[in-house]
Write an enzyme that holds these catalytic residues in place. Structure first.
Site, mmCIF file in Angstrom:
data_model
loop_
_atom_site.group_PDB
_atom_site.id
_atom_site.type_symbol
_atom_site.label_atom_id
_atom_site.label_comp_id
_atom_site.label_asym_id
_atom_site.label_seq_id
_atom_site.Cartn_x
_atom_site.Cartn_y
_atom_site.Cartn_z
ATOM 1 C CE LYS A 181 -3.133 2.737 2.880
ATOM 2 N NZ LYS A 181 -4.030 2.875 4.021
ATOM 3 C CD GLU A 226 -6.057 8.806 10.300
ATOM 4 O OE1 GLU A 226 -6.308 9.166 9.134
ATOM 5 O OE2 GLU A 226 -5.583 7.688 10.577
HETATM 6 C C1 LIG Z 1 -4.406 11.008 3.257
HETATM 7 C C2 LIG Z 1 -5.629 11.455 3.507
HETATM 8 O O1 LIG Z 1 -6.601 10.700 4.101
HETATM 9 C C3 LIG Z 1 -6.267 9.495 4.771
HETATM 10 C C4 LIG Z 1 -7.239 9.373 5.884
HETATM 11 C C5 LIG Z 1 -8.477 8.818 5.701
HETATM 12 C C6 LIG Z 1 -8.754 8.103 4.531
HETATM 13 C C7 LIG Z 1 -7.791 7.882 3.603
HETATM 14 C C8 LIG Z 1 -8.098 7.099 2.374
HETATM 15 O O2 LIG Z 1 -9.181 6.515 2.288
HETATM 16 O O3 LIG Z 1 -7.278 7.078 1.455
HETATM 17 C C9 LIG Z 1 -6.384 8.325 3.798
HETATM 18 O O4 LIG Z 1 -5.677 7.226 4.269
HETATM 19 C C10 LIG Z 1 -6.038 12.830 3.185
HETATM 20 O O5 LIG Z 1 -7.142 13.237 3.511
HETATM 21 O O6 LIG Z 1 -5.212 13.584 2.600
#
Ligand SMILES: C=C(O[C@H]1C=CC=C(C(=O)O)[C@@H]1O)C(=O)O
Length: 427
Positions: A181, A226
């Site tokens: 990932k 988060e």
């Molecule tokens: C990297 C980001 O979100 C992260 C946090 C929640 C969901 C995310 C996703 O679904 O990709 C990301 O991991 C951003 O908002 O810039």
């Protein structure tokens, strides 16, 4: 926008007194206040302004050097507090670059004035020195700050199309087995013909996204859903997010989308890497931990996320900042394995993330505190220019065009707060 900050500190004199509820906290920040700060969620938290002490750090030691400086500030301070609630007494706010190589480094900043609220208790903290005892400021709600007059929003390092191409390359590397990932981010620059008032952005973000943490630290402004880590009286918690679906605004349709997100194997895989990275980083510090087996769906006005609340009992005296440093970068913003993902980010994004995706938050004299991940944010680069960031977790089953649309959804909070409209009229 980085201020020149002194590296040493005077012995601080700190006083927290209980006050009547002053109403909306953001409107207390005076116009043109030096170093406006905020950490607010659902009306609780604090705002502040002015600088009593601060440090800037750099490179791989950016967390450690800040922690060392903080222990000296705490050792030499005289604190009198009528209130014992999260954010009262002596606190520092901070934000740290995603990458050790970034010139953005880190900052810890002790505001001269803080006004806080925890449920129905409010307080005022003033910070000065023995030679210059803190003055008690008048707390008056100001008029609504003027919105910026936005000229345009421009692509940053890559156009949307180029970024989707970089995502396709990342998917190829994952499918070839180089990594599992990677979180790919992009930037967008917004220019205004008038100064961008941080108070205007904070008002909008806290009103529109009340269940996120609305923050302002050293010119980094945003509303993150988060929580990297909270340490409070020996307990540690983290809200891990990864896996996203855009909301439509039609409640019935959104409920169906939430159910499909909770079943999506691509999103569940993306989420599992993020949870595992947080659980693995916390476990050496904890005597017991609770890591739920399946995520819940967190509803925000623009998107929905898969979310897991991890909790633990600390068995050692490590500060919330040290915990944040050991959790950073989680697979919610970097990837799995961490080093391979970090190298791919440096190769493909073609930009410096600065403090986007790094820890942002606060800690107190006992080391308790809260550190979010700096998401859904922008970094003020001049009084009238701000750089916005958004990223997406990429796994083997990711589609570049869907990720581009997800990144647009993640830009919405800041674009709307700036008055740019949903797509920001990119040119
Ligand atoms: C990297 C980001 O979100 C992260 C946090 C929640 C969901 C995310 C996703 O679904 O990709 C990301 O991991 C951003 O908002 O810039």
């Amino acid at each position: 926008m980085t201020l020149p900050l002194p590296q040493s500190h005077p012995a601080l004199v700190v006083r927290s007194t209980r006050i009547q509820d002053p109403g909306d906290l953001v409107s207390l920040i005076p116009p043109g206040a030096e170093a406006p700060i905020s950490w607010l969620r659902d009306g609780d938290g604090f705002v502040g302004w002015g600088t009593a002490a601060a440090i800037q750090t750099q490179g791989t030691a950016r967390f450690e050097d800040a922690e060392l400086w903080w222990s000296e500030v705490v050792r030499d301070a005289v604190v009198r507090s009528e209130v014992d609630l999260p954010g009262s007494g002596l606190i520092a706010v901070g934000s740290f670059a995603f990458a050790a190589t970034s010139a953005a480094g880190g900052v810890l900043h002790v505001p001269a004035t803080v006004v806080g609220r925890h449920h129905d208790v409010c307080w005022l903290t003033t910070v000065g020195t023995a030679a210059q005892l803190p003055a008690t400021p008048a707390l008056t709600a100001g008029a609504a700050p003027a919105p910026p007059v936005v000229a345009d929003a421009y692509d940053g390092a890559l156009t949307g199309e180029q970024w989707a191409g970089a995502v396709a390359t990342a998917v190829g590397r994952i499918q070839s087995g180089a990594l599992d990932k990677v979180v790919m981010a992009r930037d967008v620059v917004v220019r205004s013909s008038t100064p961008i008032d941080p108070r205007h952005l904070l008002r909008n973000l806290s009103a529109s996204y009340p269940n996120t943490w609305t923050y302002s630290v050293d010119g980094l402004i945003g509303a993150t859903p988060e929580l990297l880590v909270r340490r409070q009286k020996g307990l540690v918690t983290s809200r891990v997010l990864a896996g996203t679906i855009r909301r439509t605004g039609d409640d019935e349709h959104d409920l169906a989308l939430a159910a499909s997100l909770a079943r999506s194997s691509k999103d569940l895989e993306e989420h599992e890497y993020a949870v595992r990275s947080v659980a693995d980083a916390l476990s050496p510090h904890c005597s017991s931990m609770n890591v739920p087996e399946s995520p819940f769906v967190l509803h925000l006005p623009n998107v929905m996320h898969l979310a897991t609340d991890v909790a633990g009992v600390l068995h050692e005296d490590v500060s919330s900042l040290t915990l944040a440093a050991s959790l950073h970068p989680s697979a919610a913003v970097c990837g799995t394995p961490t080093l391979a993902a970090r190298d791919l980010i440096a190769e493909l994004e073609q930009m410096d993330r600065g403090r986007y995706a790094g820890p942002v938050g606060w800690l107190d004299a006992d080391g308790d505190g809260e550190w979010g991940i700096a998401l859904r944010c922008g970094a003020l680069e001049s009084p009238s220019q701000i750089r916005l960031f958004a990223g997406c977790g990429i796994v083997a089953g990711s589609h570049p065009s869907a990720e581009l649309s997800e990144s647009e959804a993640k830009l919405v909070p800041m674009l709307q707060a700036l008055g740019c409209g949903a797509e920001g009229g990119r040119s």
